[in-house]
Design a protein around this motif. Structure first.
Motif: not given
Length: 202
Positions: A96-110
């Motif tokens: 969950f932590e890995d996917l949440e971090r990944s999702k959050r970073k992509i959304e923050a940039i794009t």
């Protein structure tokens, strides 16, 4: 080529391998970016007027990558995790932590919501799909694997893996690799010659 390595299906109803549609279309997906050949892939897709889906490792995504072009040209960006670990070796909380971090970073940039997730190595378990579901992510595998990572010296083998196995709605696994760039224009034309168009998940 072992047919069982090329054609895949999942008994898990939370995992997408096809797009249900009355239209004769397939979905091209590219894993492991954003990488050095991304601009070349985008040039081909633009010339051929083909939409695609990109599953990215968030550790490789920076503001300077051409992510805006990907979205502006009608493609979809999903997550391929943070660091491409085999998530099925981890517990639910770590996944969950890995996917949440990944999702959050992509959304923050794009500044665009991330809806789709592809498990690294195609490895997942019930904890993986639950973590994805709890984050509002749909888990996407594939129906046809091009095995492109094995064919740096013989990219024509990518055609041999994909074209004979085409079927309505099939999701096709590709990667951001030089050999994939080399064969992509011919692959698109061969798919079209079999009567298929292209779409993305929406």
């Amino acid at each position: 080529m072992d047919h069982t390595r090329v054609v895949y299906d999942s008994p898990n109803h939370d995992v997408i391998t096809h797009k249900n549609s009355a239209e004769k279309k397939v979905i091209l997906t590219f894993d492991d970016g954003p990488g050095r050949v991304l601009s070349e892939l985008l040039d081909i897709l633009k010339t051929k007027k083909v939409p695609a889906m990109f599953f990215w490792q968030s550790r490789l995504l920076y503001q300077t990558r051409p992510w805006k072009r990907v979205l502006d040209e009608g493609h979809v960006i999903g997550t391929h995790s943070c660091k491409h670990l085999n998530l099925s070796n981890l517990g639910y909380a770590e996944q969950f932590e890995d996917l949440e971090r990944s999702k959050r970073k992509i959304e923050a940039i794009t500044r665009t919501p991330v809806t789709y997730f592809r498990p690294p190595f195609g490895r997942y378990d019930l904890a993986t799909t639950k973590a994805a579901r709890d984050l509002g992510l749909k888990t996407v595998m594939w129906r046809i694997s091009s095995m492109d990572w094995e064919h740096a010296c013989h990219p024509e083998e990518i055609l041999s893996n994909v074209v004979p196995n085409l079927e309505d709605g099939a999701i096709i696994l590709l990667h951001e690799l030089k050999q994939t760039v080399q064969i992509l224009p011919e692959l698109i034309e061969r798919i079209r010659s079999e009567g298929y168009g292209f779409t993305v998940l929406s």
